[in-house]
Design an enzyme around this catalytic site. Structure first.
Site, PDB file in Angstrom:
ATOM      1  N   ASN A 209      -1.358   0.459  -5.272  1.00 38.92           N
ATOM      2  CA  ASN A 209      -0.503   0.959  -6.342  1.00 38.92           C
ATOM      3  C   ASN A 209      -1.236   0.785  -7.674  1.00 38.92           C
ATOM      4  O   ASN A 209      -2.346   0.235  -7.732  1.00 38.92           O
ATOM      5  CB  ASN A 209       0.871   0.289  -6.342  1.00 38.92           C
ATOM      6  N   ARG A 210      -0.636   1.254  -8.748  1.00 37.03           N
ATOM      7  CA  ARG A 210      -1.325   1.264 -10.045  1.00 37.03           C
ATOM      8  C   ARG A 210      -1.754  -0.133 -10.490  1.00 37.03           C
ATOM      9  O   ARG A 210      -2.898  -0.342 -10.896  1.00 37.03           O
ATOM     10  CB  ARG A 210      -0.418   1.892 -11.105  1.00 37.03           C
ATOM     11  N   GLU A 212      -2.233  -2.848  -8.754  1.00 43.53           N
ATOM     12  CA  GLU A 212      -3.285  -3.384  -7.877  1.00 43.53           C
ATOM     13  C   GLU A 212      -4.640  -2.767  -8.215  1.00 43.53           C
ATOM     14  O   GLU A 212      -5.662  -3.455  -8.258  1.00 43.53           O
ATOM     15  CB  GLU A 212      -2.936  -3.119  -6.418  1.00 43.53           C
ATOM     16  N   ASP A 280       5.322   1.212   2.373  1.00 39.37           N
ATOM     17  CA  ASP A 280       5.108   1.130   3.825  1.00 39.37           C
ATOM     18  C   ASP A 280       5.297   2.497   4.472  1.00 39.37           C
ATOM     19  O   ASP A 280       4.533   2.903   5.348  1.00 39.37           O
ATOM     20  CB  ASP A 280       6.091   0.144   4.460  1.00 39.37           C
TER      21      ASP A 280
END
Length: 328
Positions: A209-210, A212, A280
């Site tokens: 994600n952004r 991370e 997920d």
């Protein structure tokens, strides 16, 4: 369905999901939901008293990834660690009921099964309680996992590594999995945490994600397309993966491939009820699409639509293949 993928092609890819088998490796969790009402304030302290009316358990973490894959028709084996407790027994029972292969779930009496308990009153989440141990699993557990991964690799089409930084994915286990997958010529797809991303160099797809991605890239992503494109390609090269995916939440996702291809795929706009577990679902749908013969762009579009299906639902949720068919 818009003309970004023709209807016939879209349905062809989805029909092939049932022929795919995947080994999921990662942190197995229980997501618990305590639903109730608030009618008074405690006399002991100025806090709400929630009168519990229902208690629901769902597979969480890598178990939710397995659940999503299974709900979409794939055959699934799962490798992870649970505690010798009620949560561990519940998780085994639920996985078996879903017809997920559970021989790779090992019990460690020295640690609890990770459980996230969400307290919901009048439809609003008011508290979350996490019970977990995040230290790396023991050498004995790592050896058991490695042996199972070696055995299971021969019977699956691909590996999906799902890390939540709860201790199951050690550097040794990650490297063992990627080396085995490469030797067997089978794709490894992963949604790691920044701390484990570099252990999975050579992965077919790595999704972040952004926040991370910014942590790994050690800088913020600018809003302009040129800067975003350069950031992603630099990070993909540094991680040495075939395809890097960065998800932007409600804005969709972007991907960068080793061959230089870059695409931004906007989100399928829907009314959002709950984003828990949407990542997920997204990685599960993308993995299945690629294994079913989709190209990267087609897989990204399908993954976006799968995510749109589950964020309409409350709590950690899955979607059925019929729901995904109807997202045309």
């Amino acid at each position: 369905m818009e003309d970004e993928i023709g209807i016939e092609r879209y349905e062809e890819i989805l029909r092939r999901f049932a022929g795919v088998s995947i080994l999921v490796i990662g942190d197995l969790m229980i997501d618990e939901y305590l639903q109730g009402s608030v009618r008074r304030i405690s006399q002991e302290s100025p806090v709400m008293v929630v009168e519990v009316e229902s208690d629901e358990f769902k597979p969480g973490g890598a178990a939710n990834v397995g659940n999503n894959l299974r709900a979409l028709g794939a055959r699934v084996a799962i490798a992870g660690v649970v505690g010798d407790d009620e949560g561990g027994k519940l998780l085994r029972t639920e996985m078996a009921a879903l017809k997920i292969e559970t021989a790779g779930i090992f019990t460690d009496s020295t640690r609890p099964t990770t459980r996230k308990t969400r307290v919901i009153a009048q439809g609003q989440q008011v508290l979350r309680v996490d019970r977990e141990q995040t230290d790396p699993v023991s050498e004995t557990m790592s050896e058991l996992l490695a042996a199972y991964i070696t055995e299971a690799m021969t019977a699956v089409d691909a590996v999906l590594v799902s890390d939540y930084r709860k201790g199951v994915l050690t550097q040794e286990t990650a490297i063992h999995a990627i080396n085995l997958a490469q030797e067997a010529g089978k794709p490894l797809i992963t949604n790691p945490k920044p701390s484990s991303a570099h252990w999975l160099r050579g992965a077919r797809v790595l999704s972040l994600n952004r926040s991370e991605a910014e942590e790994l890239g050690r800088r913020r992503i600018t809003g302009d397309e040129k800067g975003e494109c350069a950031f992603g390609e630099s990070l993909r090269s540094d991680l040495d993966v075939d395809t890097l995916v960065i998800t932007w939440g409600a804005k969709g996702l972007s991907y960068w491939r080793r061959n230089g291809e870059y695409r931004y795929v906007p989100a399928h706009r829907v009314e959002v009820a709950d984003v828990a577990g949407a990542g997920d679902t997204t990685i599960s749908a993308m993995a299945l699409s690629l294994l079913a013969g989709a190209n990267t762009y087609e897989a990204a579009v399908i993954a976006n639509r799968a995510g749109a299906c589950v964020v309409r639902k409350s709590g950690v949720a899955t979607l059925t293949i019929d729901e995904l068919f109807n997202e045309r």
